[in-house]
Design an enzyme around this catalytic site. Structure first.
Site, PDB file in Angstrom:
ATOM      1  N   GLY A   1     -13.427  -3.258  -0.247  1.00  0.00           N
ATOM      2  CA  GLY A   1     -14.759  -2.700   0.033  1.00  0.00           C
ATOM      3  C   GLY A   1     -15.120  -1.609  -0.965  1.00  0.00           C
TER       4      GLY A   1
ATOM      5  CE  LYS B   1     -20.435 -13.428   7.761  1.00  0.00           C
ATOM      6  NZ  LYS B   1     -20.483 -12.211   8.579  1.00  0.00           N
TER       7      LYS B   1
ATOM      8  NE  ARG C   1      -4.307  -1.482   1.753  1.00  0.00           N
ATOM      9  CZ  ARG C   1      -4.983  -2.207   2.640  1.00  0.00           C
ATOM     10  NH1 ARG C   1      -4.591  -2.240   3.895  1.00  0.00           N
ATOM     11  NH2 ARG C   1      -6.047  -2.878   2.263  1.00  0.00           N
TER      12      ARG C   1
ATOM     13  N   GLY D   1      -8.793  -7.937  -0.695  1.00  0.00           N
ATOM     14  CA  GLY D   1      -7.493  -8.306  -0.136  1.00  0.00           C
ATOM     15  C   GLY D   1      -7.114  -9.749  -0.404  1.00  0.00           C
TER      16      GLY D   1
HETATM   17  P1  AMP Z   1     -14.311 -12.368   1.969  1.00  0.00           P
HETATM   18  O1  AMP Z   1     -13.571 -11.441   2.899  1.00  0.00           O
HETATM   19  O2  AMP Z   1     -15.790 -12.368   2.145  1.00  0.00           O
HETATM   20  O3  AMP Z   1     -13.862 -12.223   0.533  1.00  0.00           O
HETATM   21  O4  AMP Z   1     -13.907 -13.823   2.447  1.00  0.00           O
HETATM   22  C1  AMP Z   1     -12.615 -14.336   2.358  1.00  0.00           C
HETATM   23  C2  AMP Z   1     -12.555 -15.581   3.179  1.00  0.00           C
HETATM   24  O5  AMP Z   1     -13.472 -16.529   2.683  1.00  0.00           O
HETATM   25  C3  AMP Z   1     -11.197 -16.236   3.145  1.00  0.00           C
HETATM   26  O6  AMP Z   1     -10.592 -16.098   4.392  1.00  0.00           O
HETATM   27  C4  AMP Z   1     -11.516 -17.699   2.836  1.00  0.00           C
HETATM   28  O7  AMP Z   1     -10.844 -18.590   3.675  1.00  0.00           O
HETATM   29  C5  AMP Z   1     -13.005 -17.785   3.090  1.00  0.00           C
HETATM   30  N1  AMP Z   1     -13.630 -18.882   2.337  1.00  0.00           N
HETATM   31  C6  AMP Z   1     -13.472 -19.196   1.041  1.00  0.00           C
HETATM   32  N2  AMP Z   1     -14.153 -20.314   0.727  1.00  0.00           N
HETATM   33  C7  AMP Z   1     -14.770 -20.718   1.859  1.00  0.00           C
HETATM   34  C8  AMP Z   1     -15.605 -21.831   2.191  1.00  0.00           C
HETATM   35  N3  AMP Z   1     -15.961 -22.723   1.267  1.00  0.00           N
HETATM   36  N4  AMP Z   1     -16.056 -21.941   3.459  1.00  0.00           N
HETATM   37  C9  AMP Z   1     -15.714 -21.036   4.391  1.00  0.00           C
HETATM   38  N5  AMP Z   1     -14.908 -19.974   4.151  1.00  0.00           N
HETATM   39  C10 AMP Z   1     -14.450 -19.815   2.900  1.00  0.00           C
END
Ligand code: AMP
Length: 394
Positions: free
Chosen positions: A374, A199, A37, A351
Protein backbone atom coordinates in the site's frame (compact mmCIF):
# COMPACT_ATOMS: atom_id res chain seq x y z
CA UNK A 1 12.92 15.01 -1.94
CA UNK A 2 13.76 17.02 1.19
CA UNK A 3 16.45 15.75 3.48
CA UNK A 4 15.06 13.04 5.73
CA UNK A 5 16.73 12.68 9.08
CA UNK A 6 18.51 9.32 9.33
CA UNK A 7 19.06 7.16 12.40
CA UNK A 8 22.79 7.59 11.75
CA UNK A 9 22.46 11.31 12.59
CA UNK A 10 21.06 10.68 16.07
CA UNK A 11 23.09 10.45 19.25
CA UNK A 12 21.45 7.40 20.79
CA UNK A 13 23.76 6.64 23.71
CA UNK A 14 21.64 6.09 26.84
CA UNK A 15 18.50 7.52 25.19
CA UNK A 16 15.00 6.07 25.44
CA UNK A 17 14.34 5.25 21.78
CA UNK A 18 10.84 4.68 20.42
CA UNK A 19 11.44 2.42 17.41
CA UNK A 20 8.37 1.83 15.21
CA UNK A 21 8.80 -1.43 13.32
CA UNK A 22 6.52 -3.57 11.18
CA UNK A 23 6.26 -6.96 12.87
CA UNK A 24 2.94 -7.70 11.17
CA UNK A 25 4.02 -11.28 10.47
CA UNK A 26 2.00 -14.45 9.90
CA UNK A 27 1.69 -16.63 13.03
CA UNK A 28 0.60 -20.22 13.41
CA UNK A 29 0.11 -21.74 16.87
CA UNK A 30 2.06 -18.91 18.44
CA UNK A 31 5.02 -19.40 16.09
CA UNK A 32 6.30 -16.95 13.47
CA UNK A 33 5.98 -18.74 10.13
CA UNK A 34 7.51 -16.08 7.88
CA UNK A 35 10.01 -13.67 9.42
CA UNK A 36 10.86 -11.62 6.30
CA UNK A 37 9.56 -8.42 7.93
CA UNK A 38 11.54 -9.04 11.11
CA UNK A 39 14.73 -9.76 9.16
CA UNK A 40 14.20 -6.53 7.20
CA UNK A 41 14.60 -4.31 10.30
CA UNK A 42 17.44 -6.20 11.97
CA UNK A 43 20.11 -3.75 10.69
CA UNK A 44 18.28 -0.85 12.36
CA UNK A 45 17.79 -2.72 15.63
CA UNK A 46 21.42 -3.84 15.65
CA UNK A 47 22.57 -0.28 14.99
CA UNK A 48 20.51 1.02 17.92
CA UNK A 49 21.95 -1.70 20.18
CA UNK A 50 25.48 -0.89 19.05
CA UNK A 51 24.94 2.82 19.69
CA UNK A 52 23.75 2.14 23.24
CA UNK A 53 20.11 3.21 22.97
CA UNK A 54 17.50 1.95 25.43
CA UNK A 55 15.26 0.47 22.76
CA UNK A 56 11.50 0.17 22.90
CA UNK A 57 10.01 -1.57 19.86
CA UNK A 58 6.43 -0.82 18.83
CA UNK A 59 4.40 -2.61 16.17
CA UNK A 60 0.94 -3.66 15.13
CA UNK A 61 -0.08 -7.17 14.12
CA UNK A 62 -3.23 -7.90 12.15
CA UNK A 63 -6.48 -6.08 12.73
CA UNK A 64 -7.63 -6.69 16.29
CA UNK A 65 -9.91 -3.64 16.00
CA UNK A 66 -8.85 -1.77 19.15
CA UNK A 67 -9.34 -4.77 21.43
CA UNK A 68 -7.04 -7.22 23.18
CA UNK A 69 -7.17 -10.47 21.22
CA UNK A 70 -4.62 -13.09 22.18
CA UNK A 71 -4.23 -14.49 18.65
CA UNK A 72 -2.75 -11.11 17.67
CA UNK A 73 -0.30 -10.92 20.56
CA UNK A 74 3.28 -9.97 19.70
CA UNK A 75 4.71 -12.19 22.44
CA UNK A 76 5.81 -14.94 19.97
CA UNK A 77 7.60 -12.23 17.98
CA UNK A 78 9.61 -11.17 21.05
CA UNK A 79 10.81 -14.77 21.44
CA UNK A 80 11.61 -15.06 17.74
CA UNK A 81 13.51 -11.77 17.66
CA UNK A 82 15.43 -12.78 20.73
CA UNK A 83 16.66 -15.93 19.01
CA UNK A 84 17.58 -14.02 15.83
CA UNK A 85 19.61 -11.45 17.76
CA UNK A 86 20.94 -13.88 20.30
CA UNK A 87 20.00 -11.32 22.91
CA UNK A 88 17.17 -11.08 25.41
CA UNK A 89 14.14 -9.11 24.20
CA UNK A 90 11.79 -8.13 27.01
CA UNK A 91 8.05 -8.16 26.40
CA UNK A 92 5.55 -5.74 27.94
CA UNK A 93 1.99 -7.01 27.76
CA UNK A 94 0.55 -3.61 26.87
CA UNK A 95 1.81 -0.49 25.11
CA UNK A 96 0.64 2.07 27.68
CA UNK A 97 0.25 2.21 31.44
CA UNK A 98 2.42 2.43 34.58
CA UNK A 99 3.84 -1.08 34.26
CA UNK A 100 5.08 -0.46 30.73
CA UNK A 101 6.51 2.86 31.84
CA UNK A 102 8.42 1.14 34.67
CA UNK A 103 9.81 -1.42 32.20
CA UNK A 104 10.91 1.40 29.86
CA UNK A 105 12.65 3.25 32.69
CA UNK A 106 14.42 0.09 33.84
CA UNK A 107 16.03 -0.51 30.42
CA UNK A 108 19.81 -0.20 30.28
CA UNK A 109 21.84 0.93 27.26
CA UNK A 110 21.68 -1.64 24.47
CA UNK A 111 18.66 -3.46 25.98
CA UNK A 112 15.44 -4.19 24.10
CA UNK A 113 11.79 -4.20 25.05
CA UNK A 114 8.92 -5.09 22.68
CA UNK A 115 5.54 -3.62 23.58
CA UNK A 116 2.26 -5.46 22.99
CA UNK A 117 0.30 -4.90 19.75
CA UNK A 118 -0.43 -1.18 19.27
CA UNK A 119 -3.80 -1.97 17.71
CA UNK A 120 -5.10 -3.50 20.94
CA UNK A 121 -5.72 0.18 21.74
CA UNK A 122 -8.15 2.04 19.55
CA UNK A 123 -6.27 5.34 19.99
CA UNK A 124 -3.53 3.99 17.69
CA UNK A 125 -5.39 4.11 14.37
CA UNK A 126 -7.38 7.20 15.44
CA UNK A 127 -4.10 9.00 16.15
CA UNK A 128 -5.60 10.12 19.44
CA UNK A 129 -3.39 12.85 21.03
CA UNK A 130 -3.96 11.57 24.57
CA UNK A 131 -3.08 8.04 23.59
CA UNK A 132 0.06 9.29 21.77
CA UNK A 133 1.24 11.00 24.96
CA UNK A 134 0.79 7.79 26.96
CA UNK A 135 2.31 5.71 24.21
CA UNK A 136 5.51 7.65 23.61
CA UNK A 137 5.57 10.80 25.70
CA UNK A 138 8.64 9.30 27.43
CA UNK A 139 10.67 8.98 24.22
CA UNK A 140 13.92 10.92 23.80
CA UNK A 141 14.42 9.80 20.20
CA UNK A 142 12.03 8.40 17.59
CA UNK A 143 12.87 6.22 14.59
CA UNK A 144 10.43 4.82 12.05
CA UNK A 145 11.48 1.70 10.18
CA UNK A 146 7.96 0.41 9.46
CA UNK A 147 7.62 1.17 5.76
CA UNK A 148 4.37 -0.83 5.54
CA UNK A 149 2.52 1.83 7.58
CA UNK A 150 4.10 5.14 6.50
CA UNK A 151 1.00 5.96 4.45
CA UNK A 152 -1.07 5.88 7.66
CA UNK A 153 -1.39 8.82 10.06
CA UNK A 154 -1.53 6.78 13.27
CA UNK A 155 -0.39 7.55 16.83
CA UNK A 156 2.81 5.53 16.38
CA UNK A 157 3.67 7.01 12.95
CA UNK A 158 2.65 10.65 13.45
CA UNK A 159 1.34 11.29 16.98
CA UNK A 160 4.45 10.26 18.94
CA UNK A 161 7.01 11.96 16.65
CA UNK A 162 4.92 15.17 16.64
CA UNK A 163 5.25 15.37 20.43
CA UNK A 164 9.01 14.92 20.25
CA UNK A 165 9.53 17.28 17.32
CA UNK A 166 12.26 15.10 15.86
CA UNK A 167 11.99 11.83 13.95
CA UNK A 168 14.42 9.79 11.90
CA UNK A 169 14.21 7.06 9.29
CA UNK A 170 15.61 3.61 9.93
CA UNK A 171 17.69 1.85 7.28
CA UNK A 172 14.73 0.00 5.75
CA UNK A 173 12.57 3.11 5.30
CA UNK A 174 15.56 4.96 3.83
CA UNK A 175 16.21 2.16 1.35
CA UNK A 176 12.55 1.93 0.33
CA UNK A 177 12.40 5.67 -0.33
CA UNK A 178 15.65 5.63 -2.26
CA UNK A 179 14.54 2.89 -4.67
CA UNK A 180 10.98 4.11 -5.11
CA UNK A 181 12.14 7.64 -5.85
CA UNK A 182 14.66 6.32 -8.36
CA UNK A 183 11.68 4.85 -10.22
CA UNK A 184 9.28 7.76 -9.87
CA UNK A 185 11.48 10.86 -9.84
CA UNK A 186 14.59 10.13 -11.87
CA UNK A 187 14.06 6.95 -13.87
CA UNK A 188 16.20 5.78 -16.71
CA UNK A 189 13.98 5.28 -19.74
CA UNK A 190 12.32 3.19 -21.00
CA UNK A 191 10.23 2.77 -17.87
CA UNK A 192 7.97 -0.28 -17.96
CA UNK A 193 5.29 -0.80 -15.31
CA UNK A 194 3.61 -4.16 -14.84
CA UNK A 195 0.33 -4.05 -12.97
CA UNK A 196 -1.89 -6.91 -11.95
CA UNK A 197 -3.97 -8.08 -9.02
CA UNK A 198 -7.65 -8.16 -8.53
CA UNK A 199 -9.02 -4.67 -8.74
CA UNK A 200 -8.71 -1.53 -10.85
CA UNK A 201 -10.10 0.56 -7.99
CA UNK A 202 -7.00 -0.08 -5.82
CA UNK A 203 -4.63 1.02 -8.57
CA UNK A 204 -6.30 3.80 -10.44
CA UNK A 205 -4.24 6.59 -8.84
CA UNK A 206 -1.01 4.78 -9.54
CA UNK A 207 -1.99 4.23 -13.17
CA UNK A 208 -2.79 7.92 -13.53
CA UNK A 209 0.60 8.81 -12.07
CA UNK A 210 2.40 6.27 -14.30
CA UNK A 211 0.79 7.90 -17.34
CA UNK A 212 3.04 10.85 -16.54
CA UNK A 213 6.40 9.08 -16.69
CA UNK A 214 6.14 5.46 -17.87
CA UNK A 215 6.87 4.45 -21.45
CA UNK A 216 4.80 1.27 -21.27
CA UNK A 217 2.17 -0.04 -18.88
CA UNK A 218 1.43 -3.76 -19.02
CA UNK A 219 -1.86 -4.67 -17.41
CA UNK A 220 -2.73 -8.24 -16.40
CA UNK A 221 -4.67 -9.87 -13.58
CA UNK A 222 -8.34 -9.42 -12.78
CA UNK A 223 -8.09 -5.68 -13.41
CA UNK A 224 -7.31 -6.21 -17.10
CA UNK A 225 -10.86 -7.38 -17.83
CA UNK A 226 -12.40 -4.06 -16.84
CA UNK A 227 -10.09 -2.42 -19.41
CA UNK A 228 -10.88 -5.06 -22.05
CA UNK A 229 -14.61 -4.66 -21.50
CA UNK A 230 -14.25 -0.87 -21.73
CA UNK A 231 -12.76 -1.47 -25.18
CA UNK A 232 -15.80 -3.49 -26.17
CA UNK A 233 -14.21 -6.95 -25.83
CA UNK A 234 -16.18 -9.95 -24.62
CA UNK A 235 -14.86 -11.02 -21.24
CA UNK A 236 -17.34 -13.78 -20.25
CA UNK A 237 -17.55 -14.12 -16.48
CA UNK A 238 -14.18 -12.53 -15.75
CA UNK A 239 -13.85 -10.08 -12.90
CA UNK A 240 -15.18 -6.69 -14.03
CA UNK A 241 -15.77 -3.53 -12.03
CA UNK A 242 -18.72 -2.05 -13.89
CA UNK A 243 -18.40 1.27 -12.08
CA UNK A 244 -14.82 1.63 -13.31
CA UNK A 245 -15.50 1.17 -17.03
CA UNK A 246 -15.51 4.94 -17.59
CA UNK A 247 -12.22 5.43 -15.78
CA UNK A 248 -10.68 2.57 -17.74
CA UNK A 249 -11.81 4.17 -20.98
CA UNK A 250 -10.32 7.52 -19.95
CA UNK A 251 -7.00 5.87 -19.05
CA UNK A 252 -6.86 4.15 -22.45
CA UNK A 253 -7.59 7.48 -24.20
CA UNK A 254 -4.98 9.35 -22.13
CA UNK A 255 -2.34 6.70 -22.88
CA UNK A 256 -3.11 6.95 -26.59
CA UNK A 257 -2.94 10.74 -26.53
CA UNK A 258 0.50 10.61 -24.90
CA UNK A 259 1.84 7.96 -27.26
CA UNK A 260 2.36 5.61 -24.34
CA UNK A 261 2.05 1.89 -24.91
CA UNK A 262 -0.73 0.50 -22.71
CA UNK A 263 -0.88 -3.24 -23.22
CA UNK A 264 -3.73 -5.52 -22.26
CA UNK A 265 -3.85 -9.32 -22.52
CA UNK A 266 -4.37 -10.61 -26.06
CA UNK A 267 -5.10 -14.07 -24.68
CA UNK A 268 -6.04 -15.57 -21.31
CA UNK A 269 -6.06 -18.88 -19.54
CA UNK A 270 -9.74 -19.37 -18.75
CA UNK A 271 -11.81 -21.75 -16.63
CA UNK A 272 -15.36 -22.04 -15.39
CA UNK A 273 -14.25 -22.00 -11.78
CA UNK A 274 -11.29 -20.58 -9.95
CA UNK A 275 -9.85 -23.73 -8.37
CA UNK A 276 -7.30 -26.39 -9.14
CA UNK A 277 -7.99 -29.48 -11.25
CA UNK A 278 -10.58 -27.79 -13.44
CA UNK A 279 -10.67 -27.81 -17.22
CA UNK A 280 -8.71 -24.85 -18.59
CA UNK A 281 -8.42 -23.35 -22.09
CA UNK A 282 -6.56 -20.53 -23.72
CA UNK A 283 -8.86 -17.99 -25.32
CA UNK A 284 -8.18 -14.77 -27.15
CA UNK A 285 -9.68 -11.61 -25.76
CA UNK A 286 -13.10 -12.96 -26.73
CA UNK A 287 -13.94 -15.05 -23.67
CA UNK A 288 -17.03 -17.28 -23.80
CA UNK A 289 -19.97 -16.85 -21.44
CA UNK A 290 -19.54 -18.94 -18.30
CA UNK A 291 -15.73 -18.80 -18.50
CA UNK A 292 -13.40 -16.40 -16.78
CA UNK A 293 -9.89 -15.16 -17.41
CA UNK A 294 -7.63 -16.28 -14.58
CA UNK A 295 -4.14 -15.86 -16.06
CA UNK A 296 -2.49 -14.17 -19.01
CA UNK A 297 -2.06 -16.53 -21.95
CA UNK A 298 1.16 -17.57 -23.78
CA UNK A 299 1.01 -14.84 -26.47
CA UNK A 300 0.54 -12.16 -23.83
CA UNK A 301 3.44 -13.55 -21.81
CA UNK A 302 5.68 -13.24 -24.90
CA UNK A 303 4.59 -9.67 -25.63
CA UNK A 304 5.05 -8.60 -22.01
CA UNK A 305 8.46 -10.30 -21.90
CA UNK A 306 9.60 -8.36 -24.96
CA UNK A 307 8.67 -5.06 -23.28
CA UNK A 308 10.35 -6.10 -20.02
CA UNK A 309 13.56 -7.07 -21.83
CA UNK A 310 13.80 -3.59 -23.38
CA UNK A 311 13.26 -1.69 -20.10
CA UNK A 312 15.86 0.28 -18.14
CA UNK A 313 13.50 0.72 -15.19
CA UNK A 314 10.86 -1.78 -14.07
CA UNK A 315 8.09 -1.41 -11.53
CA UNK A 316 5.88 -4.42 -10.81
CA UNK A 317 2.84 -4.49 -8.55
CA UNK A 318 0.24 -7.25 -8.52
CA UNK A 319 0.23 -10.76 -10.03
CA UNK A 320 -1.03 -11.12 -13.64
CA UNK A 321 -2.98 -14.25 -12.68
CA UNK A 322 -4.39 -16.21 -9.77
CA UNK A 323 -0.90 -17.48 -8.97
CA UNK A 324 -2.06 -19.20 -5.77
CA UNK A 325 -3.60 -21.92 -7.98
CA UNK A 326 -1.04 -23.93 -9.95
CA UNK A 327 -3.12 -23.93 -13.16
CA UNK A 328 -3.15 -20.12 -13.26
CA UNK A 329 0.35 -19.38 -11.99
CA UNK A 330 2.39 -19.60 -15.17
CA UNK A 331 1.98 -15.96 -16.20
CA UNK A 332 3.12 -14.71 -12.79
CA UNK A 333 6.12 -17.05 -12.69
CA UNK A 334 7.20 -16.12 -16.24
CA UNK A 335 6.91 -12.41 -15.45
CA UNK A 336 8.92 -12.94 -12.24
CA UNK A 337 11.62 -14.70 -14.25
CA UNK A 338 11.79 -11.95 -16.89
CA UNK A 339 11.98 -9.20 -14.29
CA UNK A 340 14.77 -11.13 -12.54
CA UNK A 341 16.65 -11.69 -15.84
CA UNK A 342 16.50 -8.01 -16.75
CA UNK A 343 19.48 -5.76 -16.10
CA UNK A 344 17.12 -2.81 -15.49
CA UNK A 345 16.58 -1.28 -12.07
CA UNK A 346 13.71 -3.43 -10.81
CA UNK A 347 11.35 -2.64 -7.97
CA UNK A 348 8.66 -5.10 -6.97
CA UNK A 349 5.96 -3.94 -4.56
CA UNK A 350 2.92 -5.58 -3.06
CA UNK A 351 2.75 -8.71 -0.94
CA UNK A 352 1.61 -11.04 -3.71
CA UNK A 353 4.21 -10.11 -6.32
CA UNK A 354 6.95 -10.32 -3.69
CA UNK A 355 5.64 -13.75 -2.61
CA UNK A 356 5.74 -14.90 -6.25
CA UNK A 357 9.33 -13.71 -6.67
CA UNK A 358 10.40 -15.43 -3.46
CA UNK A 359 8.57 -18.64 -4.37
CA UNK A 360 10.43 -18.70 -7.68
CA UNK A 361 13.68 -18.31 -5.70
CA UNK A 362 14.48 -15.08 -7.55
CA UNK A 363 14.61 -12.61 -4.65
CA UNK A 364 18.35 -11.93 -5.08
CA UNK A 365 17.96 -10.96 -8.75
CA UNK A 366 15.58 -8.05 -8.10
CA UNK A 367 17.04 -4.63 -7.25
CA UNK A 368 14.46 -3.97 -4.55
CA UNK A 369 11.57 -5.94 -3.05
CA UNK A 370 9.33 -3.47 -1.27
CA UNK A 371 7.98 -4.45 2.15
CA UNK A 372 4.95 -2.16 1.82
CA UNK A 373 2.41 -2.81 -0.92
CA UNK A 374 0.00 0.00 0.00
CA UNK A 375 2.78 2.43 0.91
CA UNK A 376 4.70 1.82 -2.32
CA UNK A 377 1.53 2.33 -4.39
CA UNK A 378 0.75 5.55 -2.51
CA UNK A 379 4.32 6.74 -3.12
CA UNK A 380 4.11 5.94 -6.84
CA UNK A 381 0.77 7.73 -7.05
CA UNK A 382 2.38 10.81 -5.51
CA UNK A 383 -0.01 10.55 -2.55
CA UNK A 384 0.77 11.68 0.99
CA UNK A 385 2.99 9.59 3.25
CA UNK A 386 2.45 11.21 6.65
CA UNK A 387 4.90 8.85 8.35
CA UNK A 388 7.64 10.02 5.96
CA UNK A 389 6.81 13.71 5.91
CA UNK A 390 7.45 13.85 9.64
CA UNK A 391 10.99 12.45 9.40
CA UNK A 392 12.78 15.73 10.07
CA UNK A 393 14.49 17.68 12.81
CA UNK A 394 12.25 20.68 13.48
P1 AMP B 1 -4.07 -7.28 -5.28
O1 AMP B 1 -4.06 -7.44 -3.78
O2 AMP B 1 -5.08 -6.30 -5.79
O3 AMP B 1 -2.69 -7.09 -5.86
O4 AMP B 1 -4.63 -8.66 -5.82
C1 AMP B 1 -3.95 -9.87 -5.69
C2 AMP B 1 -4.90 -10.97 -6.03
O5 AMP B 1 -5.36 -10.82 -7.36
C3 AMP B 1 -4.27 -12.33 -5.94
O6 AMP B 1 -4.80 -13.01 -4.85
C4 AMP B 1 -4.66 -13.00 -7.26
O7 AMP B 1 -5.16 -14.29 -7.09
C5 AMP B 1 -5.76 -12.09 -7.78
N1 AMP B 1 -5.89 -12.18 -9.24
C6 AMP B 1 -4.92 -12.13 -10.17
N2 AMP B 1 -5.43 -12.31 -11.40
C7 AMP B 1 -6.76 -12.47 -11.26
C8 AMP B 1 -7.83 -12.73 -12.17
N3 AMP B 1 -7.62 -12.81 -13.48
N4 AMP B 1 -9.08 -12.85 -11.67
C9 AMP B 1 -9.31 -12.74 -10.35
N5 AMP B 1 -8.33 -12.53 -9.43
C10 AMP B 1 -7.08 -12.39 -9.88
Amino acid sequence: MNHKLSITELDLEGKRLFLRVDFNVPLNRMQVIDDTRIQAVLPTIQWAVLKGARIVLASHLGRPGGQRREEFSLEPVARHLSSLLNQEVGFADDCIGPEVRARVDALQSGELLLMENLRFQEGETRNDPDFSRHLGGWAQEYVNDAFGVVHRAHASTVGVPSILGRAAAGFLVARELEYLSRVRDQPEHPVVAILGGAKVSDKIEVIESLLGFADAILIGGGMAYTFLKAQGERVGNSLVEEDKLDVAEQVIAAARARGLSLQLPVDSVVARECRSEVETRVETSRISEGWMGLDIGPRTIKTFQREIAGARTLFWNGPPGVFEVEEFSRGTMEIARSVADSSALSVVGGGDSVTAVMRAGLGDSISHLSTGGGASLTFMAGGPLPGVEILTNK
